[in-house]
Motif scaffolding. Sequence first.
Motif, short mmCIF file in Angstrom:
data_model
loop_
_atom_site.label_atom_id
_atom_site.label_comp_id
_atom_site.label_asym_id
_atom_site.label_seq_id
_atom_site.Cartn_x
_atom_site.Cartn_y
_atom_site.Cartn_z
N LEU A 1 0.82 -1.21 0.00
CA LEU A 1 0.00 0.00 0.00
C LEU A 1 0.85 1.27 0.00
O LEU A 1 0.51 2.24 -0.67
N VAL A 2 1.93 1.26 0.73
CA VAL A 2 2.82 2.43 0.75
C VAL A 2 3.45 2.61 -0.62
O VAL A 2 3.48 3.72 -1.17
N ARG A 3 3.94 1.52 -1.22
CA ARG A 3 4.54 1.61 -2.57
C ARG A 3 3.54 2.12 -3.59
O ARG A 3 3.84 2.98 -4.41
N ARG A 4 2.32 1.58 -3.54
CA ARG A 4 1.26 2.01 -4.45
C ARG A 4 0.92 3.47 -4.21
O ARG A 4 0.76 4.25 -5.14
N GLY A 5 0.83 3.85 -2.95
CA GLY A 5 0.51 5.23 -2.61
C GLY A 5 1.56 6.21 -3.12
O GLY A 5 1.23 7.28 -3.63
N VAL A 6 2.83 5.84 -3.00
CA VAL A 6 3.91 6.70 -3.49
C VAL A 6 3.84 6.82 -5.02
O VAL A 6 4.01 7.90 -5.59
N ALA A 7 3.56 5.71 -5.69
CA ALA A 7 3.43 5.74 -7.15
C ALA A 7 2.28 6.66 -7.57
O ALA A 7 2.41 7.45 -8.50
N LEU A 8 1.15 6.55 -6.88
CA LEU A 8 0.01 7.41 -7.19
C LEU A 8 0.30 8.87 -6.86
O LEU A 8 -0.13 9.78 -7.58
N LEU A 9 1.03 9.11 -5.79
CA LEU A 9 1.44 10.47 -5.43
C LEU A 9 2.25 11.09 -6.55
O LEU A 9 2.03 12.23 -6.94
N ARG A 10 3.18 10.34 -7.09
CA ARG A 10 4.01 10.84 -8.19
C ARG A 10 3.22 11.04 -9.47
O ARG A 10 3.51 11.92 -10.26
N ALA A 11 2.22 10.19 -9.70
CA ALA A 11 1.42 10.26 -10.93
C ALA A 11 0.34 11.34 -10.89
O ALA A 11 -0.20 11.70 -11.93
N GLU A 12 0.03 11.84 -9.70
CA GLU A 12 -1.11 12.75 -9.55
C GLU A 12 -1.05 13.99 -10.45
O GLU A 12 -2.07 14.35 -11.05
N PRO A 13 0.09 14.67 -10.61
CA PRO A 13 0.10 15.82 -11.52
C PRO A 13 -0.28 15.46 -12.95
O PRO A 13 -1.00 16.21 -13.62
N ALA A 14 0.15 14.28 -13.42
CA ALA A 14 -0.20 13.86 -14.78
C ALA A 14 -1.69 13.56 -14.89
O ALA A 14 -2.32 13.86 -15.90
N VAL A 15 -2.27 12.98 -13.84
CA VAL A 15 -3.71 12.69 -13.84
C VAL A 15 -4.49 14.01 -13.91
O VAL A 15 -5.43 14.14 -14.70
N LEU A 16 -4.08 15.00 -13.13
CA LEU A 16 -4.76 16.29 -13.15
C LEU A 16 -4.61 16.96 -14.52
O LEU A 16 -5.57 17.52 -15.05
N ARG A 17 -3.43 16.89 -15.10
CA ARG A 17 -3.22 17.46 -16.45
C ARG A 17 -4.12 16.77 -17.47
O ARG A 17 -4.70 17.42 -18.34
N ARG A 18 -4.24 15.47 -17.37
CA ARG A 18 -5.10 14.73 -18.31
C ARG A 18 -6.56 15.15 -18.15
O ARG A 18 -7.26 15.38 -19.13
N GLN A 19 -7.01 15.26 -16.92
CA GLN A 19 -8.41 15.63 -16.70
C GLN A 19 -8.69 17.05 -17.17
O GLN A 19 -9.73 17.31 -17.77
N THR A 20 -7.77 17.97 -16.92
CA THR A 20 -7.99 19.33 -17.41
C THR A 20 -7.87 19.37 -18.93
O THR A 20 -8.57 20.15 -19.58
N GLY A 21 -7.06 18.51 -19.49
CA GLY A 21 -6.97 18.42 -20.95
C GLY A 21 -8.26 17.92 -21.58
O GLY A 21 -8.56 18.24 -22.73
N LEU A 22 -9.02 17.15 -20.83
CA LEU A 22 -10.32 16.65 -21.31
C LEU A 22 -11.44 17.66 -21.06
O LEU A 22 -12.59 17.39 -21.40
N GLY A 23 -11.12 18.79 -20.43
CA GLY A 23 -12.13 19.83 -20.26
C GLY A 23 -12.54 20.14 -18.84
O GLY A 23 -13.32 21.05 -18.61
N ALA A 24 -12.04 19.39 -17.87
CA ALA A 24 -12.37 19.69 -16.47
C ALA A 24 -11.51 20.85 -15.99
O ALA A 24 -10.39 21.04 -16.45
N GLU A 25 -12.05 21.62 -15.09
CA GLU A 25 -11.32 22.74 -14.48
C GLU A 25 -10.76 22.29 -13.14
O GLU A 25 -11.49 21.74 -12.32
N ALA A 26 -9.48 22.50 -12.92
CA ALA A 26 -8.89 22.17 -11.64
C ALA A 26 -9.39 23.15 -10.59
O ALA A 26 -9.35 24.36 -10.80
N ALA A 27 -9.91 22.64 -9.49
CA ALA A 27 -10.47 23.50 -8.45
C ALA A 27 -10.36 22.82 -7.10
O ALA A 27 -10.33 21.59 -7.01
N ARG A 28 -10.32 23.63 -6.05
CA ARG A 28 -10.32 23.10 -4.69
C ARG A 28 -11.72 22.58 -4.34
O ARG A 28 -12.71 23.06 -4.87
N GLY A 29 -11.75 21.64 -3.41
CA GLY A 29 -13.01 21.02 -3.03
C GLY A 29 -14.07 22.01 -2.60
O GLY A 29 -15.22 21.93 -3.00
N ARG A 30 -13.69 22.98 -1.77
CA ARG A 30 -14.71 23.94 -1.29
C ARG A 30 -15.24 24.79 -2.43
O ARG A 30 -16.41 25.19 -2.42
#
Length: 112
Positions: A66-95
């Motif tokens: 779980l720690v190894r997987r979590g670290v991998a996902l932590l590193r991948a998170e910026p790319a995931v956000l870039r992909r989602q914004t590339g598909l048209g979503a706006e990056a925003a805080r939860g509130r």
Amino acid sequence: MSTRLFKLADSPLFVAEGIFAAEIVGECGRRGLLAGAYALRRPRSATFVRRLARDLAEQRKGPRVLVRRGVALLRAEPAVLRRQTGLGAEAARGRDVLRRVARLLAGHPPVR
């Protein structure tokens, strides 16, 4: 890719959430169904801690995995956000997302 019919009945809004929600942003926009599309932008460390706590509590895999997987996902998170914004979503805080959805439910247009 598979498709599935989704009926809204008389609902004026629907919410699609999750890592694959951005996949439907373009089509919803083309059909005039898009009121807003958001990808949550959080501190990566907070996401890591929440995910690890959840996964440890579920005990589906060992802590080391779980720690190894979590670290991998932590590193991948910026790319995931870039992909989602590339598909048209706006990056925003939860509130901010909650505030915008509340405005939509109250019948007001989103504030950008």
